[in-house]
Design an enzyme around this catalytic site. Structure first.
Site, PDB file in Angstrom:
ATOM      1  N   CYS A   1      70.903  27.774  15.124  1.00 58.81           N
ATOM      2  CA  CYS A   1      70.281  29.036  15.526  1.00 58.81           C
ATOM      3  C   CYS A   1      69.366  29.630  14.472  1.00 58.81           C
ATOM      4  O   CYS A   1      68.269  30.101  14.776  1.00 58.81           O
ATOM      5  CB  CYS A   1      71.344  30.050  15.961  1.00 58.81           C
ATOM      6  SG  CYS A   1      72.424  30.656  14.641  1.00 58.81           S
TER       7      CYS A   1
ATOM      8  N   HIS B   1      75.023  34.914  15.103  1.00 54.75           N
ATOM      9  CA  HIS B   1      73.963  34.266  15.863  1.00 54.75           C
ATOM     10  C   HIS B   1      72.648  34.910  15.446  1.00 54.75           C
ATOM     11  O   HIS B   1      72.574  36.123  15.247  1.00 54.75           O
ATOM     12  CB  HIS B   1      74.191  34.402  17.365  1.00 54.75           C
ATOM     13  CG  HIS B   1      73.151  33.711  18.193  1.00 54.75           C
ATOM     14  ND1 HIS B   1      72.684  32.453  17.894  1.00 54.75           N
ATOM     15  CD2 HIS B   1      72.459  34.107  19.299  1.00 54.75           C
ATOM     16  CE1 HIS B   1      71.773  32.099  18.784  1.00 54.75           C
ATOM     17  NE2 HIS B   1      71.622  33.083  19.635  1.00 54.75           N
TER      18      HIS B   1
ATOM     19  N   ASP C   1      64.932  34.676  21.817  1.00 56.71           N
ATOM     20  CA  ASP C   1      65.914  33.735  21.260  1.00 56.71           C
ATOM     21  C   ASP C   1      65.520  32.318  21.641  1.00 56.71           C
ATOM     22  O   ASP C   1      65.674  31.910  22.794  1.00 56.71           O
ATOM     23  CB  ASP C   1      67.313  34.069  21.784  1.00 56.71           C
ATOM     24  CG  ASP C   1      68.401  33.284  21.063  1.00 56.71           C
ATOM     25  OD1 ASP C   1      68.054  32.369  20.293  1.00 56.71           O
ATOM     26  OD2 ASP C   1      69.584  33.588  21.276  1.00 56.71           O
TER      27      ASP C   1
END
Length: 676
Positions: free
Chosen positions: A269, A327, A350
Site C-alpha cells: 500500500c 493503510h 487509493d
C-alpha cells in the site's frame, strides 16, 4: 523552415517548472503565459504586411488562432499575441496563453506566416502542459503558497507506518524532477485503457482532475491494465523486489517505462500511494500521502469487522474482513463541480487494489468532507472509505467451534489519520477531516502516541476484567516488558487460568504461528486485583520480527464458570536508526562535492553485517552501495560517503541498511543546497 526558440529557461522559471530543466522540454502550466520567439533569416517581420497564425495540437485535437497585438486574453480560451512596443522584427516574440481548463498532455504547435501573397510555415515546436495550483481559475488551485510548495514542488516526504502508539517515519524520495520521470508519468496517461479505447475523448477529459485522478489510481496497479506496480502480500518476493526495499518512486517509474510498460514487482500500500503521489505532483495536482491506522476492510458493507481468537489466545484467520494495522492512500486537492457545492478540497484516492470501482480496481476521488458526513450518495467510493475509518470491531474467542466470549470496540478503527506536516519533517494529525471527534491535536511528534505513552487494551465482564499493558515503548534489542492485570469483580474467590500468546504478523495479515507463550493458574481472592509482570527476551523475537508487528494476547478463564475474558495488543518494535551527519552542513552548495557519514550502532544480541544503500534526489546520482562488515553486539560502524548536489533547495539524503537478520534500518537527513 525557420527556427523557434522555446525560451525554456525563462518559461520554466515563470511557470515554477524549473525542476524539470533536466528534461530539456518546455514544461508550462495552464492559465499562464509562456513566450516563444522566432529567428527569422529571410527578412524581418513586418507587422504592416505580415500576419501570424498558430495551430495548437493535442493528438488530433487542435485549435487555430491568429496572433494579435492585443495583450488582453481570457483564461477560458487559447490566445496568442505579440507586444508591439517591444517587437524585434528579426526575432519576434509570441506570448501564448493556455486556458485554465486545458487538457494535460504533450502538445505540438505550428506557426504560419502570411505575407501579402504567400503563406509559409515558419516554425514548429512542442510543449508539455500541466495543471496549475497557482492559478485561481484552475480546478486544482490551492490558496496557500506553503501548501502549493509542499504538495506540488517538494520532492521528498515521510510515510507513517507501524501503529498509532508507536509511529515509524519512513523516508521516501518522490523523484518527480529526476530524469525520465516526467516522461513516464505522461506515458502513463497514454498507456491507459481510456486512451487506447478513445483517444479523442481521453484528451478532452484530461482537462478534469477528477478524471485524471481516477485514471492514475487505476494505472498505478496492474490489475486491469498495463499499470506500474504488481502487488504481492504472499511473503515470497524471490522474483522481484521486496516492497520494503524501495526508497523512492524514480526507480519504479523508470523501470516500468524501460520494460515496455510491464508491471514492476512488487508493491504494497505505501509503495502504491507514494508512486501515485509522484505522478500527481508531476501532473500539477496537489497531492499528499495519508496513513490510516487500524484501517478496516469491510467486505460485506455492514460496518462490522469480526476477529477470532482461540481459547489460548492465538489469533485465527476465519473471515474475509480484516483490519490492517495501517493503510496508506493519497489525497488530492481539487474542486468537485460534479458534486455541487461544499465538496471541494481534499479527495481520497487509493491505488492499492482492494475493491472494484465501476468495474476497475481504483478508488476515489472521495471528498473527505463527504466521508465525515457519511454522504454515501455521492461519488466516488465513499461507503468503502467510510468503513475504513469507522467500522466497529467484534472480537470473539472460540472453543470447540463455539463462541465463548465476545466484545465490541467502537474506537479501534481509525484512531489516527495523519500526513506529513507542511514544511516540516513531522506528523500532522488530520483525523478531524474524516471523523467527528471531541478533541484534536493538530500535530504530534512522529515518535509519540497521539493519546498516551503506553497503550492499553482492556476487556471485561461484570464478573472479571483483564488489562494488558506495554510497560514501555518496544525497542529492537531490548527486552519486551508488559503487564497483565486481572480483576475479580465479585465477592467470591476464583481460580483462574491465564494463557499468554505472542505471534508475528504483517501489517495487513492475520498473525503467523506462535513464537512465545506462557500459561499459569492464579488464585484471586474476593475483589482482588492481581498484577502479572511478563517479559520476552531479545533472542526470542529479534530474528522473527524485522519490519513485522507482534500480536500479543491474553485469555483469562474462570475455571468454575468457564467464563473467558480476552485482552490483546498489536504493536511494532521500534528499529534502530541510522545517523547521518553532513561534514560542512552550513556550506552545501550546488555542484560542489560534499562529505557525510552514516553511523549504525548494533543493538542486537548477536553480530550483524549488511548492505548500506544511500540515495537522494538532487544529491546522489542513482544509488551508492557499501558493504558493512560484521559488528559485534553494541558495536558501532561508520561509513563515509561523498555526494554532489545537482539541484538547489531542501533535499533529502537517505540511507537504508539491510542486515543479515533481514531487518532494515533507515535514516534520513534534510540538506539545504544553496547556489554558490
Amino acid at each position: 523552415m525557420q527556427q523557434v526558440n522555446l525560451e525554456i529557461s525563462e518559461n520554466l522559471e515563470r511557470h515554477r517548472t524549473d525542476g524539470f530543466s533536466g528534461s530539456n522540454a518546455l514544461v508550462v502550466r495552464r492559465g499562464e503565459l509562456f513566450r516563444v520567439s522566432m529567428q527569422l533569416k529571410a527578412r524581418p517581420f513586418d507587422p504592416r504586411t505580415d500576419t501570424l497564425r498558430i495551430k495548437i495540437m493535442l493528438g488530433r485535437l487542435y485549435v487555430i488562432m491568429p496572433v494579435t497585438f492585443s495583450a488582453k486574453f481570457s483564461l477560458s480560451r487559447w490566445a496568442a499575441f505579440m507586444d508591439s512596443e517591444s517587437l524585434n522584427p528579426n526575432n519576434p516574440s509570441i506570448f501564448i496563453s493556455a486556458p485554465s481548463s486545458a487538457s494535460v498532455g504533450c502538445y505540438r504547435f505550428k506557426l504560419s506566416v502570411f505575407t501579402q501573397d504567400t503563406m509559409k510555415v515558419c516554425a514548429v515546436g512542442k510543449f508539455i502542459l500541466l495543471c496549475n495550483p497557482w492559478c485561481r481559475g484552475d480546478a486544482v488551485y490551492i490558496p496557500f503558497e506553503d501548501q502549493r510548495e509542499e504538495y506540488t514542488q517538494n520532492d521528498s516526504c515521510l510515510l507513517f507506518m507501524g501503529t498509532s502508539t508507536n509511529l515509524v517515519s519512513r523516508p521516501w524520495s518522490l523523484d518527480q524532477f529526476e530524469p525520465d520521470v516526467l516522461e513516464a508519468c505522461l506515458n502513463l496517461l497514454n498507456v491507459s485503457p481510456q486512451h487506447k479505447h478513445n483517444r479523442r475523448a481521453d484528451y478532452l477529459n484530461r482537462s478534469n482532475p477528477v478524471y485524471i485522478s481516477r485514471v492514475v489510481s487505476a494505472m498505478i496497479n496492474c490489475e486491469d491494465d498495463r499499470g506500474v506496480l504488481k502487488g504481492n502480500w504472499s511473503g515470497d518476493f524471490s522474483d522481484g523486489v521486496h516492497p520494503s526495499m524501495w526508497t523512492g518512486s524514480g526507480d519504479i517509474l523508470r523501470g516500468w517505462a524501460q520494460s515496455g510498460y510491464h508491471p514492476v514487482k512488487y508493491g504494497q500500500c505505501w509503495v502504491y500511494a507514494a508512486v501515485m503521489c509522484t505522478v500527481m505532483r508531476v501532473l500539477g495536482i496537489p497531492c499528499r500521502i495519508v496513513t490510516n491506522f487500524n484501517s478496516a476492510h469491510d467486505t460485506n458493507g455492514n460496518l462490522v469487522i469480526e476477529e477470532f481468537y482461540s481459547e489460548t489466545g492465538q489469533k485465527l484467520k476465519s473471515t474475509k474482513d480484516s483490519i490492517w494495522n495501517f493503510h496508506v492512500w493519497v489525497e488530492c486537492w481539487m474542486t468537485r463541480q460534479d458534486l455541487g457545492g461544499g465538496m471541494d478540497g481534499w479527495q481520497v484516492l487509493d491505488p492499492t487494489p482492494q475493491e472494484r470501482s465501476r468495474g476497475v480496481f481504483c478508488c476515489g476521488p472521495a471528498p473527505t468532507k463527504a466521508i465525515k458526513e457519511r454522504r454515501v450518495d455521492l461519488f466516488y467510493d465513499i461507503p468503502f472509505v467510510y468503513a475504513e475509518v469507522n467500522a466497529d470491531v467484534h472480537t470473539l474467542v472460540m472453543s470447540q467451534g463455539r463462541v465463548v466470549s465476545r466484545s465490541v470496540d467502537t474506537d479501534r478503527v481509525g484512531p489516527l489519520i495523519c500526513t506529513k506536516a507542511v514544511g516540516l519533517p513531522r506528523l500532522q494529525n488530520i483525523t478531524g477531516d474524516y471523523k467527528h471527534i471531541k478533541s484534536l491535536t493538530s500535530t504530534v511528534s512522529s515518535n509519540r502516541s497521539s493519546t498516551s505513552e503506553t497503550s492499553t487494551l482492556r476487556r471485561g465482564t461484570k464478573r472479571m476484567a483483564a488489562f494488558l499493558t506495554l510497560d514501555k515503548t518496544p525497542v529492537a534489542g531490548a527486552t519486551l516488558l508488559f503487564t497483565l492485570k486481572v480483576i475479580n469483580k465479585q465477592s467470591v474467590a476464583k481460580m483462574i487460568k491465564v494463557h499468554l500468546n505472542a505471534q508475528t504478523k504483517e501489517y495487513n495479515h492475520s498473525p503467523s504461528e506462535t513464537f512465545w507463550e506462557a500459561h499459569c493458574k492464579i488464585q484471586l481472592a474476593p475483589l482482588e486485583v492481581k498484577v502479572l509482570k511478563q517479559q520476552i527476551l531479545p533472542p526470542q523475537y529479534e530474528d522473527l520480527v524485522g519490519d513485522d508487528l507482534v500480536n500479543l494476547a491474553a485469555v483469562v478463564e474462570d475455571m468454575v464458570s468457564q467464563e473467558r475474558v480476552l485482552a490483546f495488543e498489536e504493536f511494532n518494535i521500534a528499529s534502530p536508526q541510522l545517523v547521518i551527519k553532513i561534514e560542512d552542513e552550513e556550506n552545501v552548495v550546488l555542484n560542489k562535492e560534499q562529505a557525510a557519514s552514516v553511523t549504525f550502532a548494533n543493538p542486537f544480541s548477536h553480530p550483524v553485517s549488511g548492505l548500506l544503500n544511500v540515495s537522494g534526489g538532487g544529491l546522489v546520482k542513482g544509488h551508492a552501495n557499501f558493504r558493512m562488515f560484521p559488528l559485534r553486539p553494541g558495536g558501532i560502524g561508520e561509513q563515509r560517503i561523498n555526494f554532489l548536489p545537482s539541484k538547489t533547495g531542501t533535499k533529502m539524503l537517505q540511507a537504508s541498511l539491510v542486515l543479515s537478520n533481514k531487518t532494515t534500518v533507515r535514516g534520513f537527513k534534510m540538506v539545504t543546497v544553496r547556489r554558490v
